[in-house]
Design a protein around this motif. Structure first.
Motif, mmCIF file in Angstrom:
data_model
loop_
_atom_site.group_PDB
_atom_site.id
_atom_site.type_symbol
_atom_site.label_atom_id
_atom_site.label_comp_id
_atom_site.label_asym_id
_atom_site.label_seq_id
_atom_site.Cartn_x
_atom_site.Cartn_y
_atom_site.Cartn_z
ATOM 1 N N SER A 69 82.718 91.427 -62.969
ATOM 2 C CA SER A 69 82.341 90.082 -63.401
ATOM 3 C C SER A 69 83.151 89.042 -62.637
ATOM 4 C CB SER A 69 82.580 89.923 -64.907
ATOM 5 O OG SER A 69 83.968 90.011 -65.196
ATOM 6 N N ARG A 70 82.602 87.861 -62.566
ATOM 7 C CA ARG A 70 83.278 86.734 -61.932
ATOM 8 C C ARG A 70 82.817 85.461 -62.627
ATOM 9 N NH1 ARG A 70 82.296 88.831 -56.807
ATOM 10 N NH2 ARG A 70 82.493 90.695 -58.080
ATOM 11 N N PRO A 71 83.631 84.419 -62.614
ATOM 12 C CA PRO A 71 83.290 83.216 -63.389
ATOM 13 C C PRO A 71 82.150 82.421 -62.782
ATOM 14 C CG PRO A 71 85.302 82.869 -62.128
ATOM 15 C CD PRO A 71 84.950 84.312 -61.973
ATOM 16 N N LEU A 72 81.514 81.657 -63.634
ATOM 17 C CA LEU A 72 80.446 80.766 -63.204
ATOM 18 C C LEU A 72 80.957 79.760 -62.179
ATOM 19 C CD1 LEU A 72 77.588 79.526 -63.497
ATOM 20 C CD2 LEU A 72 78.475 78.230 -65.464
ATOM 21 N N LEU A 73 82.202 79.322 -62.347
ATOM 22 C CA LEU A 73 82.774 78.345 -61.430
ATOM 23 C C LEU A 73 82.754 78.850 -59.992
ATOM 24 C CD1 LEU A 73 85.849 77.035 -63.496
ATOM 25 C CD2 LEU A 73 83.684 75.837 -63.026
ATOM 26 N N LEU A 74 82.957 80.136 -59.786
ATOM 27 C CA LEU A 74 82.963 80.694 -58.441
ATOM 28 C C LEU A 74 81.567 80.615 -57.829
ATOM 29 C CD1 LEU A 74 84.987 82.107 -56.498
ATOM 30 C CD2 LEU A 74 84.043 84.277 -57.285
ATOM 31 N N TYR A 75 80.548 80.936 -58.633
ATOM 32 C CA TYR A 75 79.178 80.833 -58.135
ATOM 33 C C TYR A 75 78.813 79.376 -57.841
ATOM 34 C CZ TYR A 75 77.875 85.696 -59.044
ATOM 35 O OH TYR A 75 77.770 87.061 -59.005
ATOM 36 N N LEU A 76 79.268 78.451 -58.682
ATOM 37 C CA LEU A 76 78.999 77.035 -58.439
ATOM 38 C C LEU A 76 79.652 76.572 -57.143
ATOM 39 C CD1 LEU A 76 79.422 75.597 -62.051
ATOM 40 C CD2 LEU A 76 77.284 75.964 -60.792
ATOM 41 N N LEU A 77 80.869 77.074 -56.879
ATOM 42 C CA LEU A 77 81.578 76.713 -55.663
ATOM 43 C C LEU A 77 80.825 77.210 -54.428
ATOM 44 C CD1 LEU A 77 84.036 75.683 -54.067
ATOM 45 C CD2 LEU A 77 85.135 77.904 -54.498
ATOM 46 N N PHE A 78 80.472 78.506 -54.420
ATOM 47 C CA PHE A 78 79.774 79.067 -53.261
ATOM 48 C C PHE A 78 78.381 78.461 -53.097
ATOM 49 C CE2 PHE A 78 82.435 83.165 -53.775
ATOM 50 C CZ PHE A 78 83.456 82.599 -53.039
ATOM 51 N N GLY A 79 77.694 78.249 -54.237
ATOM 52 C CA GLY A 79 76.381 77.629 -54.159
ATOM 53 C C GLY A 79 76.452 76.222 -53.603
ATOM 54 N N GLY A 80 77.488 75.478 -54.020
ATOM 55 C CA GLY A 80 77.676 74.128 -53.502
ATOM 56 C C GLY A 80 77.961 74.118 -52.009
ATOM 57 N N LEU A 81 78.764 75.083 -51.543
ATOM 58 C CA LEU A 81 79.066 75.173 -50.115
ATOM 59 C C LEU A 81 77.803 75.470 -49.304
ATOM 60 C CD1 LEU A 81 82.439 77.167 -50.139
ATOM 61 C CD2 LEU A 81 82.116 74.764 -49.542
ATOM 62 N N LYS B 177 74.654 74.733 -50.175
ATOM 63 C CA LYS B 177 73.800 73.540 -50.183
ATOM 64 C C LYS B 177 74.355 72.480 -49.234
ATOM 65 C CE LYS B 177 70.727 74.982 -53.062
ATOM 66 N NZ LYS B 177 69.355 75.287 -52.567
ATOM 67 N N LEU B 178 75.677 72.354 -49.225
ATOM 68 C CA LEU B 178 76.305 71.386 -48.318
ATOM 69 C C LEU B 178 76.048 71.778 -46.860
ATOM 70 C CD1 LEU B 178 78.156 68.937 -47.873
ATOM 71 C CD2 LEU B 178 80.120 70.509 -48.005
ATOM 72 N N THR B 179 76.124 73.069 -46.572
ATOM 73 C CA THR B 179 75.868 73.540 -45.208
ATOM 74 C C THR B 179 74.423 73.267 -44.797
ATOM 75 O OG1 THR B 179 77.542 75.284 -45.429
ATOM 76 C CG2 THR B 179 75.882 75.563 -43.698
ATOM 77 N N GLU B 180 73.474 73.557 -45.693
ATOM 78 C CA GLU B 180 72.065 73.290 -45.389
ATOM 79 C C GLU B 180 71.832 71.793 -45.170
ATOM 80 O OE1 GLU B 180 69.277 75.069 -48.059
ATOM 81 O OE2 GLU B 180 70.443 76.912 -48.285
ATOM 82 N N HIS C 271 69.623 87.304 -52.084
ATOM 83 C CA HIS C 271 70.103 88.529 -52.712
ATOM 84 C C HIS C 271 71.418 89.025 -52.129
ATOM 85 C CE1 HIS C 271 67.612 89.604 -49.279
ATOM 86 N NE2 HIS C 271 68.207 90.776 -49.217
ATOM 87 N N VAL C 272 71.790 88.554 -50.943
ATOM 88 C CA VAL C 272 73.075 88.950 -50.362
ATOM 89 C C VAL C 272 73.976 87.741 -50.143
ATOM 90 C CG1 VAL C 272 72.099 90.987 -49.266
ATOM 91 C CG2 VAL C 272 72.214 88.848 -47.972
ATOM 92 N N SER C 273 73.650 86.605 -50.807
ATOM 93 C CA SER C 273 74.381 85.354 -50.603
ATOM 94 C C SER C 273 75.000 84.816 -51.884
ATOM 95 C CB SER C 273 73.446 84.295 -49.995
ATOM 96 O OG SER C 273 72.858 84.763 -48.812
ATOM 97 N N MET C 274 75.041 85.618 -52.938
ATOM 98 C CA MET C 274 75.611 85.196 -54.225
ATOM 99 C C MET C 274 74.883 83.990 -54.801
ATOM 100 S SD MET C 274 79.701 85.768 -53.682
ATOM 101 C CE MET C 274 80.331 87.041 -52.596
ATOM 102 N N ASP C 275 73.597 83.869 -54.504
ATOM 103 C CA ASP C 275 72.798 82.763 -55.043
ATOM 104 C C ASP C 275 72.267 83.181 -56.404
ATOM 105 O OD1 ASP C 275 71.268 80.563 -55.499
ATOM 106 O OD2 ASP C 275 70.135 80.670 -53.619
ATOM 107 N N VAL C 276 73.136 83.121 -57.405
ATOM 108 C CA VAL C 276 72.827 83.674 -58.715
ATOM 109 C C VAL C 276 71.705 82.933 -59.423
ATOM 110 C CG1 VAL C 276 74.464 82.278 -60.028
ATOM 111 C CG2 VAL C 276 73.966 84.616 -60.780
ATOM 112 N N PHE C 277 71.406 81.709 -59.020
ATOM 113 C CA PHE C 277 70.368 80.923 -59.675
ATOM 114 C C PHE C 277 68.990 81.135 -59.045
ATOM 115 C CE2 PHE C 277 74.386 78.535 -60.033
ATOM 116 C CZ PHE C 277 74.554 78.622 -61.398
ATOM 117 N N HIS C 278 68.921 81.940 -58.005
ATOM 118 C CA HIS C 278 67.652 82.216 -57.333
ATOM 119 C C HIS C 278 67.047 83.498 -57.896
ATOM 120 C CE1 HIS C 278 64.702 82.841 -54.142
ATOM 121 N NE2 HIS C 278 64.977 81.625 -53.677
#
Length: 595
Positions: A304-316, A318-321, A404-411
């Motif tokens: 398990s890992r916290p939601l905050l970590l997924y939000l951080l990676f997801g934000g990065l 989106k920022l990159t795109e 599926h290999v990018s930790m995009d948990v909301f997809h």
């Protein structure tokens, strides 16, 4: 000393492993337990009048001691701040706990999900044959694997509801008695490998066995042991081997395959084939407690890992795109896959074709980038920046997005990865849409992306004009190095800890690797690469300190097909993934090659 019983020396955890565990991984993992404690504390103390002491005392003083105005103002500010902080922490804690409950439920669903099925058994048998042929000289290949001229071609029907070999009678090999039961007292004889003419094992009609002391047999036995956690060869008994083959060929438990079925007969023949390749008989019986790597059947390791970590990676990501959009990249969806595409409106195959026939320099081919496991496009941002700066502005660039290999948990695709068929079909449709199928493409792939690269080479070799494979995990997947190192190995270094916790044990990636990943379909063979020996059309980068694949074995495999040092670059001091990191010479060389 019997080398078949020698185990590798024990590995000790480095000081950097402990540093990362206590100061990076540990603090991240403790976020969720702290959220549980905060909610428990709130529930236990919400009846107490001293739950928010500053705020409570503020109201007490406000109503009963109006003459202490300055003191009341200070207390009021403290109370509001304390109450606000508590509400924020409580909201975060509720979200974290809710996410944790969902995450654990999803992890349980992954555990009980069925492994991906292997539909084309005929193709799988061909794959087994190719894998076992590697390392053999031509004479041994002819003796072990030549198909008799009298054997009719194998056929299979996808519409059949039974085994693809259901059109024939059950096979009888040297380990089957006439009642269909295993015959554990059989020995090799002139008829020990006889099988039905329509048997897939008619590829292996002769009882020829390699010499036990031959280098190729020794090497094969040593590599096979890793599938059994480097157990001594004497402990690997026939039933243990059958259990492993049941997974690798049928994706099933051995006990679920009826003894009298065609599927069980195929396993017996495969086991005979392995014996001949090993140069020895596998002892009868079973070693109780001996485990093997059976990825699709073993328990999935998910942390398990916290939601905050997924939000951080997801934000990065989106920022990159968003930042890439300023360089001309657009988000494009084709079929079940999405892409970032930079393609000038002025680009067309006709313009490119006319330029290539003139005296002007030939324009570069469109580039397709296939990234590996991790956090997605953001981990390659510096590399993309260098591509944008150094590649011609009119060169189309396509980046395949892989939730599926990018930790995009909301997809949705995070735990429902697209199949090989869907990905390849989507890529081809995109090529047709932009006319890339006419011009051809350069494909640059990294790590897990080389598997998709292999699918394209197998399906559309005429379109993939040039191939650059970095840290290619797609080669020699019949050996256990990638599987063991990435999924099963207990981490001992900082890099191994990061790969294990942040990548391999992440929900979506773990689901993809264990339940959606058909290992036999992900193997790429060197002969499938068009113009593999031409360094202008094929380039392979290997890292000498790669902790995932065995770079020396891959280099040896490439050399056996005639690839020179110009086509296979070996960086002794680099680790997995560093070839694409800014600051290394390999990055500059790769960008120059693809441009």
């Amino acid at each position: 000393m019997d080398l078949d019983s020698v185990s590798p020396p024990p590995r000790h955890r480095s000081i950097w492993y402990w540093f990362a565990l206590f100061f990076i991984v540990g603090p991240i993992r403790i976020i969720t337990p702290l959220a549980w404690l905060h909610i428990a504390y709130t529930l236990a103390s919400h009846h107490s009048p001293h739950h928010f002491p500053p705020l409570y005392h503020h109201y007490s003083h406000h109503h009963h001691h109006h003459h202490h105005h300055n003191t009341e103002t200070s207390i009021e500010h403290q109370g509001i701040m304390s109450f606000g902080v508590h509400l924020v922490l409580l909201a975060i804690s509720v979200m974290e706990v809710s996410f944790f409950i969902w995450y654990m439920h999803s992890a349980r669903q992954v555990q009980i999900s069925a492994p991906a099925s292997i539909a084309d058994r005929r193709a799988l048998m061909q794959t087994f044959k190719r894998c076992l042929s590697v390392g053999l000289d031509e004479e041994d290949q002819q003796l072990l694997f030549k198909s008799p001229e009298s054997s009719p071609p194998l056929t299979s029907s996808s519409s059949s509801s039974s085994s693809v070999f259901s059109s024939r009678k059950p096979l009888l090999s040297s380990h089957h008695s006439h009642n269909g039961k295993p015959n554990h007292n059989s020995t090799y004889s002139s008829s020990s490998s006889s099988s039905s003419p329509t048997s897939p094992t008619s590829f292996f009609p002769k009882p020829y066995m390699l010499d036990y002391n031959s280098p190729s047999a020794k090497e094969f036995r040593d590599q096979l042991r890793l599938w059994f956690f480097n157990a001594p060869l004497s402990q690997i008994k026939r039933d243990n081997m059958m259990e492993w083959l049941a997974w690798s060929f049928h994706s099933q438990y051995l006990e679920d395959i009826p003894l009298s079925s065609d599927d069980y007969a195929v396993l017996e023949d495969l086991c005979d084939m392995f014996e001949r390749r090993m140069g020895m008989r596998i002892p009868e019986g079973r070693s109780e407690g001996l485990k093997s790597l059976r990825v699709a059947l073993d328990r999935v390791r998910i942390s398990s890992r916290p939601l905050l970590l997924y939000l951080l990676f997801g934000g990065l990501n989106k920022l990159t795109e968003w930042r890439l959009s300023f360089a001309g990249f657009k988000h494009v969806t084709v079929g079940s896959c999405s892409y970032l595409v930079r393609c000038s409106d002025k680009w067309s195959y006709d313009i490119q074709s006319s330029s290539s026939t003139s005296s002007l320099p030939s324009p570069p081919l469109p580039l397709l980038f296939l990234y590996g496991l991790g956090i997605g496009v953001s981990q390659y941002f510096d590399f993309f920046n260098q591509c944008i700066s150094h590649l011609p502005s009119d060169q189309p660039i396509v980046i395949l997005l892989q939730p599926h290999v990018s930790m995009d948990v909301f997809h949705h695709a995070h735990t429902h990865p697209p199949s090989e068929t869907c990905i390849v079909a989507s890529l081809y449709e995109l090529m047709v849409r932009y006319d890339f199928h006419r011009s051809g493409m350069t494909v640059l792939s990294h790590s897990n992306g080389t598997i998709i690269h292999g699918w394209l080479l197998r399906k559309y070799p005429d379109i993939i004009k040039r191939s650059c494979l970095v840290d290619p995990v797609c080669f020699r997947l019949w050996e256990a190095d990638v599987c063991y190192n990435f999924i099963y190995r207990s981490p001992r270094t900082l890099l191994e800890l990061f790969m294990s916790y942040f990548v391999a044990q992440e929900l979506g990636i773990a689901k993809y690797l264990t339940r959606a990943f058909v290992w036999s379909r992900c193997i790429a063979f060197m002969h499938e690469i068009p113009n593999a020996t031409d360094p202008k059309k094929t380039l392979i980068f290997l890292a000498g300190r790669d902790a995932v694949l065995n770079p020396h074995r891959v280099r040896e495999y490439a050399r056996s097909f005639g690839l020179s040092g110009k086509s296979v670059r070996f960086a002794d001091k680099l680790a997995h993934g560093q070839a694409l990191v800014k600051g290394f010479e390999t990055t500059t060389e790769i960008i120059k090659w693809i441009g």
